[in-house]
Design a protein around this motif. Structure first.
Motif, PDB file in Angstrom:
ATOM      1  N   GLY A   2      12.709   4.878   0.665  1.00 43.79           N
ATOM      2  CA  GLY A   2      13.569   5.089  -0.079  1.00 43.79           C
ATOM      3  C   GLY A   2      13.455   4.463  -1.440  1.00 43.79           C
ATOM      4  N   VAL A   3      12.156   4.612  -2.090  1.00 46.86           N
ATOM      5  CA  VAL A   3      11.265   3.339  -3.122  1.00 46.86           C
ATOM      6  C   VAL A   3      11.248   4.153  -4.173  1.00 46.86           C
ATOM      7  CG1 VAL A   3      10.269   2.869  -4.684  1.00 46.86           C
ATOM      8  CG2 VAL A   3      10.027   2.278  -1.504  1.00 46.86           C
ATOM      9  N   TYR A   4      12.517   4.569  -5.057  1.00 46.78           N
ATOM     10  CA  TYR A   4      13.536   5.699  -6.315  1.00 46.78           C
ATOM     11  C   TYR A   4      13.298   4.699  -7.210  1.00 46.78           C
ATOM     12  CZ  TYR A   4      15.095   9.027  -9.113  1.00 46.78           C
ATOM     13  OH  TYR A   4      15.449  10.246  -9.678  1.00 46.78           O
ATOM     14  N   PHE A   5      12.063   4.901  -8.550  1.00 53.12           N
ATOM     15  CA  PHE A   5      12.427   4.479  -9.963  1.00 53.12           C
ATOM     16  C   PHE A   5      13.664   5.442 -10.597  1.00 53.12           C
ATOM     17  CE2 PHE A   5       8.207   3.120  -7.856  1.00 53.12           C
ATOM     18  CZ  PHE A   5       8.394   1.301  -7.959  1.00 53.12           C
ATOM     19  N   SER A   6      14.115   4.734 -11.061  1.00 54.49           N
ATOM     20  CA  SER A   6      15.549   5.755 -11.564  1.00 54.49           C
ATOM     21  C   SER A   6      15.160   6.123 -13.392  1.00 54.49           C
ATOM     22  CB  SER A   6      16.875   5.753 -11.548  1.00 54.49           C
ATOM     23  OG  SER A   6      17.025   3.821 -12.357  1.00 54.49           O
ATOM     24  N   MET A   7      13.538   5.536 -13.805  1.00 53.31           N
ATOM     25  CA  MET A   7      13.625   5.910 -15.204  1.00 53.31           C
ATOM     26  C   MET A   7      12.279   5.973 -15.560  1.00 53.31           C
ATOM     27  SD  MET A   7      15.832   3.505 -17.337  1.00 53.31           S
ATOM     28  CE  MET A   7      15.303   3.304 -18.720  1.00 53.31           C
ATOM     29  N   PRO A   8      11.537   6.429 -16.223  1.00 47.67           N
ATOM     30  CA  PRO A   8      10.115   5.793 -16.685  1.00 47.67           C
ATOM     31  C   PRO A   8       9.962   4.066 -17.162  1.00 47.67           C
ATOM     32  CG  PRO A   8      10.434   7.612 -17.471  1.00 47.67           C
ATOM     33  CD  PRO A   8      11.852   7.199 -17.260  1.00 47.67           C
ATOM     34  N   GLY A   9       8.694   3.860 -17.149  1.00 43.49           N
ATOM     35  CA  GLY A   9       9.155   2.151 -17.270  1.00 43.49           C
ATOM     36  C   GLY A   9       8.047   1.553 -17.071  1.00 43.49           C
ATOM     37  N   HIS A  10       8.277  -0.233 -17.221  1.00 43.48           N
ATOM     38  CA  HIS A  10       7.796  -0.875 -16.451  1.00 43.48           C
ATOM     39  C   HIS A  10       9.232  -1.663 -15.176  1.00 43.48           C
ATOM     40  CE1 HIS A  10       7.568  -5.387 -16.260  1.00 43.48           C
ATOM     41  NE2 HIS A  10       6.398  -4.897 -15.584  1.00 43.48           N
ATOM     42  N   TRP A  11       7.889  -1.739 -14.086  1.00 41.98           N
ATOM     43  CA  TRP A  11       9.342  -2.236 -13.303  1.00 41.98           C
ATOM     44  C   TRP A  11       8.871  -3.095 -12.128  1.00 41.98           C
ATOM     45  CZ3 TRP A  11      14.127   0.124 -11.598  1.00 41.98           C
ATOM     46  CH2 TRP A  11      14.990   0.949 -12.855  1.00 41.98           C
ATOM     47  N   GLU A  12       9.741  -3.518 -11.749  1.00 45.25           N
ATOM     48  CA  GLU A  12       8.790  -5.046 -10.952  1.00 45.25           C
ATOM     49  C   GLU A  12       9.569  -4.826  -9.140  1.00 45.25           C
ATOM     50  OE1 GLU A  12       9.057  -9.014 -14.439  1.00 45.25           O
ATOM     51  OE2 GLU A  12      11.116  -8.385 -12.942  1.00 45.25           O
ATOM     52  N   ILE A  13       8.670  -4.974  -8.446  1.00 37.79           N
ATOM     53  CA  ILE A  13       8.533  -4.584  -6.954  1.00 37.79           C
ATOM     54  C   ILE A  13       9.095  -6.399  -5.943  1.00 37.79           C
ATOM     55  CG2 ILE A  13       8.386  -3.809  -4.430  1.00 37.79           C
ATOM     56  CD1 ILE A  13       6.430  -1.559  -6.216  1.00 37.79           C
ATOM     57  N   TRP A  14       9.623  -6.396  -6.068  1.00 36.58           N
ATOM     58  CA  TRP A  14      10.728  -7.726  -5.969  1.00 36.58           C
ATOM     59  C   TRP A  14      10.729  -7.682  -4.194  1.00 36.58           C
ATOM     60  CZ3 TRP A  14      10.062 -12.419  -8.237  1.00 36.58           C
ATOM     61  CH2 TRP A  14      10.767 -11.991  -9.527  1.00 36.58           C
ATOM     62  N   ILE A  15       9.891  -8.034  -3.295  1.00 37.93           N
ATOM     63  CA  ILE A  15       9.684  -8.555  -2.548  1.00 37.93           C
ATOM     64  C   ILE A  15      10.474  -9.728  -2.066  1.00 37.93           C
ATOM     65  CG2 ILE A  15       8.352  -9.243   0.101  1.00 37.93           C
ATOM     66  CD1 ILE A  15       8.300  -5.948  -1.695  1.00 37.93           C
ATOM     67  N   GLN A  16      11.260  -9.961  -0.681  1.00 37.19           N
ATOM     68  CA  GLN A  16      12.234 -11.264  -0.623  1.00 37.19           C
ATOM     69  C   GLN A  16      12.064 -11.373   0.432  1.00 37.19           C
ATOM     70  OE1 GLN A  16      15.975  -9.806  -2.335  1.00 37.19           O
ATOM     71  NE2 GLN A  16      15.709 -10.651  -4.539  1.00 37.19           N
ATOM     72  N   LEU A  17      12.478 -12.988   1.163  1.00 40.58           N
ATOM     73  CA  LEU A  17      12.796 -13.212   2.359  1.00 40.58           C
ATOM     74  C   LEU A  17      13.743 -14.185   2.137  1.00 40.58           C
ATOM     75  CD1 LEU A  17       8.884 -14.701   3.296  1.00 40.58           C
ATOM     76  CD2 LEU A  17       9.383 -12.224   4.021  1.00 40.58           C
ATOM     77  N   THR A  76       0.501  -1.147   0.303  1.00 47.36           N
ATOM     78  CA  THR A  76       0.265  -0.113  -0.203  1.00 47.36           C
ATOM     79  C   THR A  76       0.595   1.210   0.092  1.00 47.36           C
ATOM     80  OG1 THR A  76      -1.344  -1.304   1.601  1.00 47.36           O
ATOM     81  CG2 THR A  76      -2.639   1.217   0.939  1.00 47.36           C
ATOM     82  N   TRP A  77       0.391   1.682  -1.259  1.00 45.83           N
ATOM     83  CA  TRP A  77       1.592   2.878  -0.993  1.00 45.83           C
ATOM     84  C   TRP A  77       1.547   4.667   0.189  1.00 45.83           C
ATOM     85  CZ3 TRP A  77       6.189   3.013  -3.835  1.00 45.83           C
ATOM     86  CH2 TRP A  77       6.279   2.778  -4.283  1.00 45.83           C
ATOM     87  N   ASP A  78       2.543   5.435   0.758  1.00 46.06           N
ATOM     88  CA  ASP A  78       1.895   5.810   1.694  1.00 46.06           C
ATOM     89  C   ASP A  78       2.696   7.186   0.250  1.00 46.06           C
ATOM     90  OD1 ASP A  78       1.874   4.636   3.657  1.00 46.06           O
ATOM     91  OD2 ASP A  78       3.749   4.228   4.219  1.00 46.06           O
ATOM     92  N   GLN A  79       2.779   7.125  -0.061  1.00 47.29           N
ATOM     93  CA  GLN A  79       3.544   8.092  -1.382  1.00 47.29           C
ATOM     94  C   GLN A  79       4.589   7.681  -2.225  1.00 47.29           C
ATOM     95  OE1 GLN A  79       5.279  11.277   0.535  1.00 47.29           O
ATOM     96  NE2 GLN A  79       7.162  11.290  -0.381  1.00 47.29           N
ATOM     97  N   MET A  80       3.598   7.850  -3.608  1.00 52.30           N
ATOM     98  CA  MET A  80       4.870   7.531  -4.542  1.00 52.30           C
ATOM     99  C   MET A  80       5.749   8.440  -4.555  1.00 52.30           C
ATOM    100  SD  MET A  80       3.661   4.917  -6.558  1.00 52.30           S
ATOM    101  CE  MET A  80       4.370   5.516  -8.437  1.00 52.30           C
ATOM    102  N   GLN A  81       6.952   8.472  -5.701  1.00 54.45           N
ATOM    103  CA  GLN A  81       7.811   9.434  -5.876  1.00 54.45           C
ATOM    104  C   GLN A  81       7.710  10.763  -6.023  1.00 54.45           C
ATOM    105  OE1 GLN A  81      10.457   6.101  -8.324  1.00 54.45           O
ATOM    106  NE2 GLN A  81      11.229   8.077  -9.675  1.00 54.45           N
ATOM    107  N   THR A  82       8.268  11.821  -6.216  1.00 55.35           N
ATOM    108  CA  THR A  82       8.448  12.879  -6.827  1.00 55.35           C
ATOM    109  C   THR A  82       9.851  13.453  -7.888  1.00 55.35           C
ATOM    110  OG1 THR A  82       8.540  14.457  -5.032  1.00 55.35           O
ATOM    111  CG2 THR A  82       6.375  14.090  -5.598  1.00 55.35           C
ATOM    112  N   GLU A  83       9.543  14.480  -8.155  1.00 53.34           N
ATOM    113  CA  GLU A  83      10.876  14.217  -8.772  1.00 53.34           C
ATOM    114  C   GLU A  83      11.802  14.477  -8.233  1.00 53.34           C
ATOM    115  OE1 GLU A  83      10.933  18.075 -11.735  1.00 53.34           O
ATOM    116  OE2 GLU A  83       9.453  17.370 -12.614  1.00 53.34           O
TER     117      GLU A  83
END
Ligand SMILES: [Cu+2]
Length: 170
Positions: free
Chosen positions: A139-154, A66-73
């Motif tokens: 610190g969730v920062y996507f460094s460029m526009p496009g399709h990303w995957e958020i991997w949650i790892q144990l 659940t997003w608290d906030q998406m990244q801004t510039e």
């Protein structure tokens, strides 16, 4: 010419019979549907992606973001990560802390690179106690526009035991 009384009786009996067999036949056709509807209300429904957005079958857990906030510039984003028992709980809880360390990795699959590290920590209540099964990823920062995957790892030690992803387009 009038038919003999026996023949007329037989005819009306026969038409009554065919009427009833029509009813029985209709009931037979409908019954599997009714039975199916009953089965659905009794049997727990198979898990859909909505019920278990991130699935960790070995740990027996589901999780959601659940997003608290998406990244801004200027600022990276942050989200809450909640884990629950895949069999006995739902996305509404109760939440369950995984036995292993929780990490978040961002990947851009089309270009094979990641992004800056995400900090994933168990959420603390106001009194400093840890909230069961709930994590805060910052610190969730996507460094460029496009399709990303958020991997949650144990993870245990340095190895990834199990991981699951959600897709996002920035
Ligand atoms: Cu890229």
């Amino acid at each position: 010419m009038r038919l003999p009384i026996k023949t007329r009786l037989f005819k009306s009996f026969a038409s009554a019979l065919s009427f009833f067999s029509f009813l029985i036949l209709t009931a037979c056709i409908e019954s599997p549907i009714l039975h199916h509807a009953d089965a659905d209300t009794v049997t727990p429904q198979a898990q859909t992606e909505a019920d278990c957005p991130l699935h960790f079958p070995t740990a027996g857990l589901c999780a959601s973001i659940t997003w608290d906030q998406m990244q801004t510039e200027d600022e990276p984003g942050s989200f809450k990560l909640k884990f629950w028992d895949a069999k006995t709980a739902t996305s509404d809880g109760p939440y369950l802390t995984p036995e292993n360390a929780v990490f978040t990795r961002l990947m851009m699959p089309s270009m094979g690179h990641g992004s800056s590290p995400v900090k994933t920590e168990q959420l603390q209540a106001a009194d400093g106690s840890l909230v069961a099964g709930v994590y805060h990823a910052t610190g969730v920062y996507f460094s460029m526009p496009g399709h990303w995957e958020i991997w949650i790892q144990l993870r245990r030690d340095r190895g990834v035991l199990e991981q699951a992803k959600v897709d996002i387009t920035i």
